[in-house]
Design a protein around this motif. Structure first.
Motif, short mmCIF file in Angstrom:
data_model
loop_
_atom_site.label_atom_id
_atom_site.label_comp_id
_atom_site.label_asym_id
_atom_site.label_seq_id
_atom_site.Cartn_x
_atom_site.Cartn_y
_atom_site.Cartn_z
N LYS A 1 0.72 -1.14 -0.08
CA LYS A 1 0.03 0.07 0.03
C LYS A 1 1.02 1.03 -0.01
O LYS A 1 1.82 1.36 0.71
N ALA A 2 0.48 2.11 -0.86
CA ALA A 2 1.41 3.46 -1.10
C ALA A 2 1.62 4.18 0.12
O ALA A 2 2.75 4.62 0.59
N GLU A 3 0.63 3.96 1.03
CA GLU A 3 0.58 4.88 2.56
C GLU A 3 1.95 4.09 3.38
O GLU A 3 2.31 4.82 4.34
N ASP A 4 2.39 2.77 2.98
CA ASP A 4 3.31 2.22 3.81
C ASP A 4 4.83 2.46 3.54
O ASP A 4 5.62 2.27 4.11
N TYR A 5 5.04 3.42 2.32
CA TYR A 5 6.28 3.65 1.78
C TYR A 5 7.04 4.47 2.68
O TYR A 5 8.10 4.32 3.04
N GLN A 6 6.44 5.66 3.28
CA GLN A 6 7.16 6.47 3.94
C GLN A 6 7.47 5.67 5.31
O GLN A 6 8.45 6.16 5.92
N ILE A 7 6.85 4.63 5.92
CA ILE A 7 7.29 4.10 6.98
C ILE A 7 8.68 3.35 6.83
O ILE A 7 9.44 3.30 7.61
N ILE A 8 8.52 2.46 5.73
CA ILE A 8 9.76 1.72 5.30
C ILE A 8 10.82 2.78 5.08
O ILE A 8 12.12 2.60 5.62
N LYS A 9 10.59 3.80 4.30
CA LYS A 9 11.82 5.09 4.33
C LYS A 9 12.34 5.46 5.41
O LYS A 9 13.76 5.73 5.39
N GLU A 10 11.72 5.65 6.56
CA GLU A 10 12.15 6.11 7.88
C GLU A 10 12.86 4.99 8.54
O GLU A 10 13.86 5.35 9.24
N LYS A 11 12.27 3.89 8.34
CA LYS A 11 12.76 2.49 9.27
C LYS A 11 13.70 1.86 8.82
O LYS A 11 14.42 1.10 9.59
N VAL A 12 13.81 1.57 7.71
CA VAL A 12 14.61 0.66 6.79
C VAL A 12 15.81 1.31 6.17
O VAL A 12 15.62 1.44 4.95
N THR A 13 16.70 1.68 7.09
CA THR A 13 18.01 2.29 6.28
C THR A 13 18.97 1.33 5.89
O THR A 13 19.04 0.43 6.34
N SER A 14 19.81 1.84 5.27
CA SER A 14 21.03 1.16 4.79
C SER A 14 21.77 0.73 6.10
O SER A 14 22.00 -0.49 5.87
N GLU A 15 21.84 1.48 6.83
CA GLU A 15 22.65 0.87 8.24
C GLU A 15 21.79 -0.28 8.72
O GLU A 15 22.46 -1.05 9.39
N LYS A 16 20.34 0.01 8.93
CA LYS A 16 19.84 -0.99 9.52
C LYS A 16 19.78 -2.40 8.89
O LYS A 16 19.88 -3.52 9.29
N VAL A 17 19.93 -1.97 7.43
CA VAL A 17 19.89 -3.51 6.63
C VAL A 17 21.62 -4.06 6.81
O VAL A 17 21.40 -5.22 6.84
N LEU B 1 17.74 -14.38 0.76
CA LEU B 1 17.96 -12.90 1.44
C LEU B 1 16.59 -12.30 1.50
O LEU B 1 16.44 -11.47 2.44
N SER B 2 15.74 -12.46 0.42
CA SER B 2 14.57 -11.35 0.48
C SER B 2 13.68 -11.84 1.47
O SER B 2 13.15 -11.08 2.40
N SER B 3 13.48 -13.27 1.76
CA SER B 3 12.69 -13.61 3.06
C SER B 3 13.33 -13.40 4.16
O SER B 3 12.70 -13.03 5.24
N ALA B 4 14.60 -13.11 4.16
CA ALA B 4 15.27 -13.22 5.65
C ALA B 4 15.32 -11.49 5.99
O ALA B 4 14.73 -11.18 6.97
N LEU B 5 15.13 -10.83 4.85
CA LEU B 5 14.82 -9.24 5.07
C LEU B 5 13.27 -9.04 5.66
O LEU B 5 13.06 -8.13 6.56
N LEU B 6 12.54 -9.79 4.85
CA LEU B 6 10.94 -9.67 5.26
C LEU B 6 10.72 -10.02 6.86
O LEU B 6 9.63 -9.76 7.34
N GLU B 7 11.59 -10.65 7.53
CA GLU B 7 11.77 -11.01 8.85
C GLU B 7 11.93 -9.89 9.82
O GLU B 7 11.71 -9.72 11.02
N MET B 8 12.36 -8.86 9.34
CA MET B 8 12.74 -7.68 10.10
C MET B 8 11.76 -7.01 10.86
O MET B 8 10.82 -6.88 10.00
N GLU B 9 11.70 -6.89 12.21
CA GLU B 9 10.71 -6.02 12.75
C GLU B 9 10.90 -4.60 12.75
O GLU B 9 12.07 -4.09 12.88
N ILE B 10 9.62 -3.85 12.68
CA ILE B 10 9.91 -2.26 12.62
C ILE B 10 8.75 -1.96 13.36
O ILE B 10 7.56 -2.66 13.61
N ASP B 11 8.95 -0.86 13.97
CA ASP B 11 7.62 -0.32 14.62
C ASP B 11 6.86 0.51 13.63
O ASP B 11 7.13 1.18 12.76
N GLY B 12 5.39 0.30 13.67
CA GLY B 12 4.47 0.66 12.76
C GLY B 12 3.93 1.92 13.31
O GLY B 12 3.24 2.59 12.84
#
Length: 101
Positions: A26-42, A90-101
């Motif tokens: 959903k387009a509205e979730d783009y901003q959440i990932i932009k803020e929470k899933v940084t290069s450093e976090k990955v 690795l794509s499945s492994a990344l999808l296991e990452m927990e973020i605050d919603g």
């Protein structure tokens, strides 16, 4: 929440470089990932296998991100002793990452 709750992913490779796309449902979730899933976090998430730089490319019109991870595949397909030489899981492994919603 886990990334898999709001996005799907695909993985590619070229030599010793892994490339992971992260596409929101959903387009509205783009901003959440932009803020929470940084290069450093990955890079931290994959700290045991990624020994180089992680670069995040933003694709806002597609509501997606592309993470390019250098020195991530144990030398590449022809050199790696890994069971998953291409890094397809690795794509499945990344999808296991927990973020605050």
């Amino acid at each position: 929440m886990k990334l898999r709750d709001i996005a799907h992913s695909r993985t590619g490779d070229k030599g010793n470089i892994s490339n992971i796309s992260l596409i929101v449902y959903k387009a509205e979730d783009y901003q959440i990932i932009k803020e929470k899933v940084t290069s450093e976090k990955v890079k931290e998430w994959f700290k045991d296998i990624v020994h180089g730089e992680v670069i995040r490319y933003e694709l806002p019109k597609l509501k997606a991100f592309n993470f390019v991870m250098y020195n991530a595949l144990g030398g590449g397909v022809t050199r790696s002793l890994s069971l998953d030489m291409h890094g397809k899981s690795l794509s499945s492994a990344l999808l296991e990452m927990e973020i605050d919603g």
